[in-house]
Design a protein around this motif. Structure first.
Motif, PDB file in Angstrom:
ATOM      1  N   VAL A 222       0.852  -1.188   0.000  1.00  0.00           N
ATOM      2  CA  VAL A 222       0.000   0.000   0.000  1.00  0.00           C
ATOM      3  C   VAL A 222       0.887   1.237   0.000  1.00  0.00           C
ATOM      4  CG1 VAL A 222      -1.909  -1.130   1.203  1.00  0.00           C
ATOM      5  CG2 VAL A 222      -0.098  -0.016   2.527  1.00  0.00           C
ATOM      6  N   PRO A 223       0.333   2.384  -0.430  1.00  0.00           N
ATOM      7  CA  PRO A 223       1.116   3.626  -0.433  1.00  0.00           C
ATOM      8  C   PRO A 223       1.511   4.035   0.982  1.00  0.00           C
ATOM      9  CG  PRO A 223      -0.863   3.839  -1.781  1.00  0.00           C
ATOM     10  CD  PRO A 223      -1.003   2.558  -1.008  1.00  0.00           C
ATOM     11  N   SER A 224       2.642   4.703   1.099  1.00  0.00           N
ATOM     12  CA  SER A 224       3.108   5.228   2.379  1.00  0.00           C
ATOM     13  C   SER A 224       3.236   6.751   2.269  1.00  0.00           C
ATOM     14  CB  SER A 224       4.455   4.604   2.741  1.00  0.00           C
ATOM     15  OG  SER A 224       5.467   5.030   1.832  1.00  0.00           O
ATOM     16  N   LYS A 225       3.922   7.367   3.207  1.00  0.00           N
ATOM     17  CA  LYS A 225       4.126   8.807   3.157  1.00  0.00           C
ATOM     18  C   LYS A 225       5.101   9.205   2.047  1.00  0.00           C
ATOM     19  CE  LYS A 225       3.214   9.519   8.083  1.00  0.00           C
ATOM     20  NZ  LYS A 225       3.769   9.998   9.395  1.00  0.00           N
ATOM     21  N   ASN A 226       5.859   8.249   1.567  1.00  0.00           N
ATOM     22  CA  ASN A 226       6.791   8.511   0.467  1.00  0.00           C
ATOM     23  C   ASN A 226       6.002   8.723  -0.826  1.00  0.00           C
ATOM     24  OD1 ASN A 226       8.673   8.429  -1.604  1.00  0.00           O
ATOM     25  ND2 ASN A 226       9.826   6.720  -0.744  1.00  0.00           N
ATOM     26  N   PRO A 227       6.072   9.895  -1.459  1.00  0.00           N
ATOM     27  CA  PRO A 227       5.287  10.171  -2.683  1.00  0.00           C
ATOM     28  C   PRO A 227       5.530   9.175  -3.805  1.00  0.00           C
ATOM     29  CG  PRO A 227       6.270  12.186  -1.828  1.00  0.00           C
ATOM     30  CD  PRO A 227       6.885  11.057  -1.055  1.00  0.00           C
ATOM     31  N   PHE A 228       6.731   8.604  -3.840  1.00  0.00           N
ATOM     32  CA  PHE A 228       7.034   7.657  -4.915  1.00  0.00           C
ATOM     33  C   PHE A 228       6.210   6.378  -4.788  1.00  0.00           C
ATOM     34  CE2 PHE A 228      11.063  10.129  -4.917  1.00  0.00           C
ATOM     35  CZ  PHE A 228      11.023  10.552  -6.245  1.00  0.00           C
ATOM     36  N   THR A 229       5.693   6.098  -3.603  1.00  0.00           N
ATOM     37  CA  THR A 229       4.881   4.896  -3.417  1.00  0.00           C
ATOM     38  C   THR A 229       3.405   5.141  -3.734  1.00  0.00           C
ATOM     39  OG1 THR A 229       4.377   5.303  -1.078  1.00  0.00           O
ATOM     40  CG2 THR A 229       6.440   4.156  -1.580  1.00  0.00           C
ATOM     41  N   TRP A 230       3.049   6.370  -4.021  1.00  0.00           N
ATOM     42  CA  TRP A 230       1.644   6.673  -4.298  1.00  0.00           C
ATOM     43  C   TRP A 230       1.158   6.022  -5.588  1.00  0.00           C
ATOM     44  CZ3 TRP A 230       1.702  12.650  -2.940  1.00  0.00           C
ATOM     45  CH2 TRP A 230       1.955  12.778  -1.568  1.00  0.00           C
ATOM     46  N   LEU A 231       2.087   5.550  -6.389  1.00  0.00           N
ATOM     47  CA  LEU A 231       1.709   4.830  -7.600  1.00  0.00           C
ATOM     48  C   LEU A 231       0.972   3.540  -7.261  1.00  0.00           C
ATOM     49  CD1 LEU A 231       1.996   5.431 -10.591  1.00  0.00           C
ATOM     50  CD2 LEU A 231       4.139   4.148 -10.616  1.00  0.00           C
ATOM     51  N   PHE A 232       1.125   3.076  -6.002  1.00  0.00           N
ATOM     52  CA  PHE A 232       0.382   1.897  -5.556  1.00  0.00           C
ATOM     53  C   PHE A 232      -1.129   2.134  -5.578  1.00  0.00           C
ATOM     54  CE2 PHE A 232       4.198   0.028  -3.296  1.00  0.00           C
ATOM     55  CZ  PHE A 232       4.139  -1.191  -3.944  1.00  0.00           C
ATOM     56  N   PHE A 233      -1.563   3.388  -5.599  1.00  0.00           N
ATOM     57  CA  PHE A 233      -2.992   3.675  -5.707  1.00  0.00           C
ATOM     58  C   PHE A 233      -3.558   3.158  -7.031  1.00  0.00           C
ATOM     59  CE2 PHE A 233      -2.181   7.253  -2.623  1.00  0.00           C
ATOM     60  CZ  PHE A 233      -3.033   6.778  -1.626  1.00  0.00           C
ATOM     61  N   HIS A 278      -0.580  -9.280 -10.363  1.00  0.00           N
ATOM     62  CA  HIS A 278      -1.867  -8.612 -10.165  1.00  0.00           C
ATOM     63  C   HIS A 278      -2.998  -9.636 -10.018  1.00  0.00           C
ATOM     64  CE1 HIS A 278      -4.993  -5.550 -10.536  1.00  0.00           C
ATOM     65  NE2 HIS A 278      -5.548  -6.287 -11.475  1.00  0.00           N
ATOM     66  N   ARG A 279      -2.991 -10.647 -10.882  1.00  0.00           N
ATOM     67  CA  ARG A 279      -4.013 -11.695 -10.793  1.00  0.00           C
ATOM     68  C   ARG A 279      -3.924 -12.431  -9.458  1.00  0.00           C
ATOM     69  NH1 ARG A 279      -2.806 -12.458 -16.396  1.00  0.00           N
ATOM     70  NH2 ARG A 279      -1.260 -14.060 -15.843  1.00  0.00           N
ATOM     71  N   ALA A 280      -2.691 -12.659  -8.989  1.00  0.00           N
ATOM     72  CA  ALA A 280      -2.502 -13.356  -7.707  1.00  0.00           C
ATOM     73  C   ALA A 280      -3.063 -12.517  -6.556  1.00  0.00           C
ATOM     74  CB  ALA A 280      -1.023 -13.638  -7.481  1.00  0.00           C
ATOM     75  N   TYR A 281      -2.842 -11.197  -6.580  1.00  0.00           N
ATOM     76  CA  TYR A 281      -3.374 -10.310  -5.542  1.00  0.00           C
ATOM     77  C   TYR A 281      -4.904 -10.340  -5.550  1.00  0.00           C
ATOM     78  CZ  TYR A 281       1.130  -8.035  -4.509  1.00  0.00           C
ATOM     79  OH  TYR A 281       2.419  -7.758  -4.093  1.00  0.00           O
ATOM     80  N   VAL A 282      -5.495 -10.222  -6.742  1.00  0.00           N
ATOM     81  CA  VAL A 282      -6.957 -10.203  -6.857  1.00  0.00           C
ATOM     82  C   VAL A 282      -7.560 -11.509  -6.377  1.00  0.00           C
ATOM     83  CG1 VAL A 282      -8.863 -10.081  -8.503  1.00  0.00           C
ATOM     84  CG2 VAL A 282      -6.935  -8.510  -8.735  1.00  0.00           C
ATOM     85  N   ARG A 283      -6.885 -12.618  -6.696  1.00  0.00           N
ATOM     86  CA  ARG A 283      -7.392 -13.934  -6.307  1.00  0.00           C
ATOM     87  C   ARG A 283      -7.275 -14.154  -4.805  1.00  0.00           C
ATOM     88  NH1 ARG A 283      -4.813 -16.349  -9.909  1.00  0.00           N
ATOM     89  NH2 ARG A 283      -2.915 -16.829  -8.719  1.00  0.00           N
ATOM     90  N   GLU A 284      -6.207 -13.634  -4.202  1.00  0.00           N
ATOM     91  CA  GLU A 284      -5.954 -13.888  -2.785  1.00  0.00           C
ATOM     92  C   GLU A 284      -6.708 -12.944  -1.852  1.00  0.00           C
ATOM     93  OE1 GLU A 284      -2.133 -14.396   0.273  1.00  0.00           O
ATOM     94  OE2 GLU A 284      -1.826 -13.998  -1.876  1.00  0.00           O
ATOM     95  N   PHE A 285      -6.888 -11.689  -2.266  1.00  0.00           N
ATOM     96  CA  PHE A 285      -7.499 -10.688  -1.391  1.00  0.00           C
ATOM     97  C   PHE A 285      -8.816 -10.197  -1.973  1.00  0.00           C
ATOM     98  CE2 PHE A 285      -2.829 -10.236  -0.967  1.00  0.00           C
ATOM     99  CZ  PHE A 285      -2.706 -10.662   0.348  1.00  0.00           C
ATOM    100  N   LYS A 286      -9.907 -10.502  -1.301  1.00  0.00           N
ATOM    101  CA  LYS A 286     -11.234 -10.121  -1.790  1.00  0.00           C
ATOM    102  C   LYS A 286     -11.440  -8.605  -1.779  1.00  0.00           C
ATOM    103  CE  LYS A 286     -12.237 -14.440  -2.249  1.00  0.00           C
ATOM    104  NZ  LYS A 286     -12.239 -15.031  -3.618  1.00  0.00           N
ATOM    105  N   ASP A 287     -10.729  -7.911  -0.894  1.00  0.00           N
ATOM    106  CA  ASP A 287     -10.884  -6.464  -0.789  1.00  0.00           C
ATOM    107  C   ASP A 287      -9.785  -5.707  -1.536  1.00  0.00           C
ATOM    108  OD1 ASP A 287      -8.917  -7.375   0.924  1.00  0.00           O
ATOM    109  OD2 ASP A 287      -9.302  -5.861   2.470  1.00  0.00           O
ATOM    110  N   TYR A 288      -9.153  -6.372  -2.489  1.00  0.00           N
ATOM    111  CA  TYR A 288      -8.084  -5.717  -3.240  1.00  0.00           C
ATOM    112  C   TYR A 288      -8.647  -4.546  -4.029  1.00  0.00           C
ATOM    113  CZ  TYR A 288      -3.647  -5.329  -5.717  1.00  0.00           C
ATOM    114  OH  TYR A 288      -2.442  -4.877  -6.201  1.00  0.00           O
ATOM    115  N   PRO A 289      -7.979  -3.380  -4.015  1.00  0.00           N
ATOM    116  CA  PRO A 289      -8.505  -2.182  -4.681  1.00  0.00           C
ATOM    117  C   PRO A 289      -8.855  -2.421  -6.147  1.00  0.00           C
ATOM    118  CG  PRO A 289      -6.613  -1.626  -3.324  1.00  0.00           C
ATOM    119  CD  PRO A 289      -6.698  -3.122  -3.329  1.00  0.00           C
ATOM    120  N   ALA A 290     -10.106  -2.141  -6.497  1.00  0.00           N
ATOM    121  CA  ALA A 290     -10.573  -2.400  -7.858  1.00  0.00           C
ATOM    122  C   ALA A 290      -9.962  -1.460  -8.878  1.00  0.00           C
ATOM    123  CB  ALA A 290     -12.103  -2.281  -7.903  1.00  0.00           C
ATOM    124  N   VAL A 291      -9.510  -0.287  -8.436  1.00  0.00           N
ATOM    125  CA  VAL A 291      -8.967   0.692  -9.374  1.00  0.00           C
ATOM    126  C   VAL A 291      -7.574   0.313  -9.857  1.00  0.00           C
ATOM    127  CG1 VAL A 291      -7.837   2.163  -7.644  1.00  0.00           C
ATOM    128  CG2 VAL A 291      -8.707   3.185  -9.758  1.00  0.00           C
TER     129      VAL A 291
END
Length: 300
Positions: A222-233, A278-291
């Motif tokens: 997930v994104p942190s306070k580091n702006p470079f990690t905001w791409l995780f959105f 990405h497919r692995a994240y979606v399959r494993e986590f039901k609440d994975y961000p849809a965006v």
């Protein structure tokens, strides 16, 4: 009780008794290794079916669809090397090979060009960027990346090294060639590309830091306070996004066709990796961000 058969001949290799139900596949491989020292655990592949999927080392025996006697099939994966060695070999080659061309050592170009420097400033800037990129990757391999006990077949390492080392030589040959011509828009094009290059390198490094064990309690990045990690959105694998950006900017900086070819091929491969994760994240986590998508925000 675990019976191990050869996957090709169906010949019994060993019969392991006193194997606890809570034992992992890794434990079984260790027991097998004691009987057959030439097949260390990293070389072993165990399956429940001769043509089935490999069992992961962390899988527990009692969680598998087997009875009181488990029959497993062994396949030799061949000589293996650890991931740290793999990454080091893949990255040290391009670093050194590029410098050979930059300093124009004898027998690469004509003798009158040996050990001479290019009159174009962009050639030096490109060498600085290329060297920084691979030094960064070597430093990450040693100090940042944390690899599991996984390994890679020796033949695959040779293939990968030929790919990275060969491309490094190809693009270095043209960028450092005595007849190399600077980009069409001169220093403006070079400087803007270098800024993008630096941003992408810092972004890539920031993403790699988020994968450290200190963040292991987080179910998915997930994104942190580091702006470079905001791409995780927006994407699941921003490290690949930044890596592609690095090579796109290097292509613009040098305006060199071999670099562009390397960038396109790298983008294709990284897209495959990113989509798989990405497919692995979606399959494993039901609440994975849809965006979130795989690698290119809102597109891919």
């Amino acid at each position: 009780v675990v019976e191990v058969l050869d996957a090709k001949t169906r010949e019994q290799l060993c019969f392991l008794d006193k194997v606890e139900p809570h034992s992992t596949i890794g434990d079984i491989k260790s027991l097998f290794y004691k009987l057959y020292p030439r097949w260390y655990p990293a070389r072993q592949s165990l399956t429940l079916d001769p043509k089935g999927k490999f069992l992961r080392d962390e899988e527990i025996l009692q969680s598998l669809p087997v009875g009181t006697t488990a029959t497993m099939y062994f396949k030799d994966l061949g000589p293996q090397l650890g991931w740290t060695t793999v990454f080091f070999a893949e990255n040290i080659g391009p670093l050194l090979i590029y410098l050979l061309f930059y300093f124009r050592v004898p027998y690469i170009y004509s003798d009158r060009c040996a050990f001479t420097s290019s009159p174009h400033k962009v050639v030096t800037m490109a060498c600085v960027c290329h060297t920084f990129h691979y030094l960064k990757r070597l430093i990450e391999t040693i100090f940042v990346h944390r690899f599991s006990h996984g390994s890679m077949p020796l033949r695959t390492i040779v293939k990968n090294c030929l790919y990275y080392w060969g491309f490094s030589a190809w693009l270095a040959y043209y960028i450092n060639h005595p007849l190399y011509t600077p980009p069409s828009y001169g220093e403006v094009q070079v400087h803007y590309a270098m800024v993008i290059f630096a941003i992408c390198e810092m972004g890539n490094f920031s993403i790699h830091l988020t994968y450290l064990p200190a963040h292991a309690l987080i179910r998915f990045p997930v994104p942190s306070k580091n702006p470079f990690t905001w791409l995780f959105f927006f994407v699941s694998c921003p490290n690949h996004t930044y890596e592609v950006g690095t090579w796109v900017s290097f292509s613009i900086m040098t305006q060199c066709l071999p670099v562009a070819v390397f960038t396109v091929l790298g983008f294709i491969q990284m897209t495959v990796w990113a989509k798989g994760k990405h497919r692995a994240y979606v399959r494993e986590f039901k609440d994975y961000p849809a965006v979130r998508v795989a690698i290119i925000p809102l597109i891919l």
